[in-house]
Each structure stands twice: as C-alpha cells, then as structure tokens.
Design an enzyme around this catalytic site. Structure first.
Site, PDB file in Angstrom:
ATOM      1  N   HIS A   1     -13.361  -9.340  24.852  1.00  0.00           N
ATOM      2  CA  HIS A   1     -12.313  -8.545  24.194  1.00  0.00           C
ATOM      3  C   HIS A   1     -11.788  -7.440  25.107  1.00  0.00           C
ATOM      4  CE1 HIS A   1     -13.327 -10.789  20.703  1.00  0.00           C
ATOM      5  NE2 HIS A   1     -14.582 -10.384  20.772  1.00  0.00           N
TER       6      HIS A   1
ATOM      7  N   THR B   1       2.986   2.114   2.096  1.00  0.00           N
ATOM      8  CA  THR B   1       2.592   0.750   2.476  1.00  0.00           C
ATOM      9  C   THR B   1       1.619   0.691   3.647  1.00  0.00           C
ATOM     10  OG1 THR B   1       4.426   0.621   4.031  1.00  0.00           O
ATOM     11  CG2 THR B   1       4.843  -0.173   1.778  1.00  0.00           C
TER      12      THR B   1
ATOM     13  N   HIS C   1     -13.015  -6.243  17.818  1.00  0.00           N
ATOM     14  CA  HIS C   1     -12.243  -7.051  18.770  1.00  0.00           C
ATOM     15  C   HIS C   1     -11.108  -6.286  19.437  1.00  0.00           C
ATOM     16  CE1 HIS C   1     -13.432 -11.359  17.266  1.00  0.00           C
ATOM     17  NE2 HIS C   1     -14.477 -10.564  17.434  1.00  0.00           N
TER      18      HIS C   1
ATOM     19  N   CYS D   1       0.404   5.952   4.099  1.00  0.00           N
ATOM     20  CA  CYS D   1       1.724   6.153   3.507  1.00  0.00           C
ATOM     21  C   CYS D   1       1.810   5.208   2.318  1.00  0.00           C
ATOM     22  CB  CYS D   1       2.850   5.957   4.538  1.00  0.00           C
ATOM     23  SG  CYS D   1       3.036   4.301   5.213  1.00  0.00           S
TER      24      CYS D   1
ATOM     25  N   ASP E   1       2.032  10.754   4.402  1.00  0.00           N
ATOM     26  CA  ASP E   1       3.259  11.297   3.813  1.00  0.00           C
ATOM     27  C   ASP E   1       2.993  11.458   2.314  1.00  0.00           C
ATOM     28  OD1 ASP E   1       3.409   8.746   2.750  1.00  0.00           O
ATOM     29  OD2 ASP E   1       5.455   8.339   3.430  1.00  0.00           O
TER      30      ASP E   1
HETATM   31  C1  RB5 Z   1       8.043   6.512   1.297  1.00  0.00           C
HETATM   32  O1  RB5 Z   1       8.821   6.241   0.189  1.00  0.00           O
HETATM   33  C2  RB5 Z   1       7.644   5.203   1.972  1.00  0.00           C
HETATM   34  O2  RB5 Z   1       8.745   4.624   2.551  1.00  0.00           O
HETATM   35  C3  RB5 Z   1       6.554   5.451   2.984  1.00  0.00           C
HETATM   36  O3  RB5 Z   1       5.454   6.022   2.359  1.00  0.00           O
HETATM   37  C4  RB5 Z   1       6.012   4.230   3.692  1.00  0.00           C
HETATM   38  O4  RB5 Z   1       5.674   3.230   2.776  1.00  0.00           O
HETATM   39  C5  RB5 Z   1       6.794   3.727   4.818  1.00  0.00           C
HETATM   40  O5  RB5 Z   1       6.390   2.787   5.523  1.00  0.00           O
END
Ligand code: RB5
Length: 151
Positions: free
Chosen positions: A133, A67, A98, A65, A8
């Site tokens: 595994h 996080t 694994h 993304c 994203d």
């Molecule tokens: C976008 O602001 C953020 O929420 C997205 O990139 C991600 O971190 C969601 O898990």
C-alpha cells in the site's frame, strides 16, 4: 493523539456527538467550528481542519457536513490530505489500513449517530498496513506533486 474537528451547520449536531464520544475516551481534539446551526459555507471550516492536519498540528481529522461530500472535496485539495468519506465501518477501517487516510468525513443527513460513532471508532483504531500500500500511497503523493508541487 489530537483530532481536528470541523463541520458546517449540516454536520453540527453530529460533530457535537463526536466531541462527547472523544471526551468519554479522553481523546484530545481541537474544534475548528462552526459553533451553531446557523447557515455557513462548509469550505471555510473544512479547510481550517485540513490545514491543521497537513501542518501536523493535529494527527487526524473528522469533518462533518450534510452529506460529507463537500467537506471531503475541500479537504482533499489540501496537499498532504487523504480524506475518506465513509458511512460504514469497513470502509473507515480500510481507509486507514490501505489508504493511510488522515481525515474522515461523514454526512449527518446520511448516517445515524449510533453507526457514525462506530465509524469514528473504526477510523481511529485502524492502522496503516504499509507494504504494497505504501507504493500506492506514494503514487497518490506523486499525483499531488504533479499538480501542486512537493509539500
Ligand atoms: C448544506 O446545506 C450542505 O450543502 C452541506 O452540508 C453539505 O452537504 C455539502 O456537501
């Protein structure tokens, strides 16, 4: 080996760096978007890349993304996908060895580009060990079959 890439807006810059890294190593990839830092919804792009891996169009996937969490959640809803959220090289290697992970997810707001590329390298060079595994990965599939039906 062909890699499905997606991000994203929050993972766009990291994805571009991963693209350059793959190109340096002559590793083929297909980019499922997004193509700018304009705000988008991460499920749309994570789903497209995950479906390409599940369908066998791509061998492995890397999805970014902010996080790494949201795209991991989405990818893991696709039958046949075992997505691993990794921000260290040990986890990335073990996810392949694994867990037979077929998608790596990372968060651009969590990890710097230097370590992120080492994580990518560990993921791509890790080899599934099978053996004990395989029984456990088969049980992951059983859980999936119970709720989604056999793929
Ligand atoms: C976008 O602001 C953020 O929420 C997205 O990139 C991600 O971190 C969601 O898990």
């Amino acid at each position: 080996m062909k890699i499905a890439l997606a991000s994203d807006h929050g993972g766009f810059s990291l994805k571009k760096q991963i693209m350059a890294f793959l190109e340096e190593q002559s590793i083929t990839y297909k980019d499922f978007g997004t193509d700018s830092e304009a705000s988008v919804d991460y499920p749309d792009f994570a789903l497209a890349a995950a479906e390409a891996v599940a369908a066998g169009e791509c061998d492995l996937g890397i999805i970014c993304c902010g996080t790494g969490i949201g795209v991991s959640m989405v990818a893991n809803k696709v039958p046949g996908i075992r997505a691993a959220l990794c921000h260290d090289t040990f986890s990335a290697r073990m996810s392949r060895e694994h867990n037979d992970a077929n998608i790596l997810t990372m968060g651009e707001r969590v990890i710097g580009p230097g370590l992120a590329l080492e994580v990518v390298q560990a993921f791509l060079t890790g080899k599934y060990a099978g053996g004990r595994h395989a029984r456990r990965v088969a049980k992951i599939r059983e859980v999936e079959n119970k709720y989604c039906g056999p793929k």
